[in-house]
Design a protein around this motif. Sequence first.
Motif, short mmCIF file in Angstrom:
data_model
loop_
_atom_site.label_atom_id
_atom_site.label_comp_id
_atom_site.label_asym_id
_atom_site.label_seq_id
_atom_site.Cartn_x
_atom_site.Cartn_y
_atom_site.Cartn_z
N VAL A 32 0.85 -1.19 0.00
CA VAL A 32 0.00 0.00 0.00
C VAL A 32 0.89 1.24 0.00
N PRO A 33 0.44 2.32 -0.63
CA PRO A 33 1.24 3.54 -0.68
C PRO A 33 1.31 4.23 0.68
N ILE A 34 2.50 4.76 1.00
CA ILE A 34 2.67 5.47 2.28
C ILE A 34 3.30 6.85 2.10
N GLY A 35 3.39 7.33 0.88
CA GLY A 35 3.92 8.68 0.68
C GLY A 35 5.03 8.71 -0.35
N PHE A 36 5.85 9.74 -0.24
CA PHE A 36 6.94 9.96 -1.20
C PHE A 36 8.21 10.37 -0.47
N SER A 37 9.34 10.07 -1.07
CA SER A 37 10.64 10.53 -0.59
C SER A 37 11.43 10.99 -1.79
N ASN A 38 11.82 12.24 -1.79
CA ASN A 38 12.55 12.83 -2.92
C ASN A 38 11.80 12.60 -4.24
N GLY A 39 10.48 12.67 -4.20
CA GLY A 39 9.66 12.52 -5.39
C GLY A 39 9.38 11.09 -5.81
N LEU A 40 9.97 10.11 -5.12
CA LEU A 40 9.76 8.70 -5.45
C LEU A 40 8.71 8.12 -4.51
N GLN A 65 -8.15 3.57 4.35
CA GLN A 65 -9.28 4.37 4.79
C GLN A 65 -8.90 5.34 5.92
N SER A 66 -7.85 5.00 6.66
CA SER A 66 -7.46 5.86 7.78
C SER A 66 -6.37 6.86 7.42
N THR A 67 -5.87 6.81 6.19
CA THR A 67 -4.84 7.75 5.72
C THR A 67 -5.26 8.31 4.36
N ASP A 68 -4.54 9.31 3.91
CA ASP A 68 -4.80 9.84 2.57
C ASP A 68 -3.67 9.51 1.59
N HIS A 69 -2.80 8.58 1.97
CA HIS A 69 -1.65 8.26 1.13
C HIS A 69 -2.03 7.78 -0.27
N SER A 70 -3.15 7.11 -0.41
CA SER A 70 -3.50 6.53 -1.71
C SER A 70 -3.97 7.57 -2.72
N VAL A 71 -4.26 8.78 -2.27
CA VAL A 71 -4.74 9.81 -3.19
C VAL A 71 -3.74 10.96 -3.39
#
Length: 76
Positions: A32-40, A65-71
């Motif tokens: 599952v996506p958890i964000g970005f680091s240096n654009g990656l 559902q509990s984070t916004d990382h996927s959007v």
Amino acid sequence: APAFAAFTDGQPVWTPMRTFPFNLTGHPVLTVPIGFSNGLPLGMQIIGKRNDEARICQIGQAFEQSTDHSVIKPNL
């Protein structure tokens, strides 16, 4: 992360992804996506017991559902 061009000649390329052991053992894995680091993009692996795909899907759904990382989109 390796450059995209590293994958174009059809030869295997080592990457820091740690999926190989689970491919061999047959354990279900969900990323599952958890964000970005240096654009990656960054992802989190959820690993379950063998034949317990439903549980890792439930965990992944609860996390998304509990984070916004996927959007979130990368800053280009």
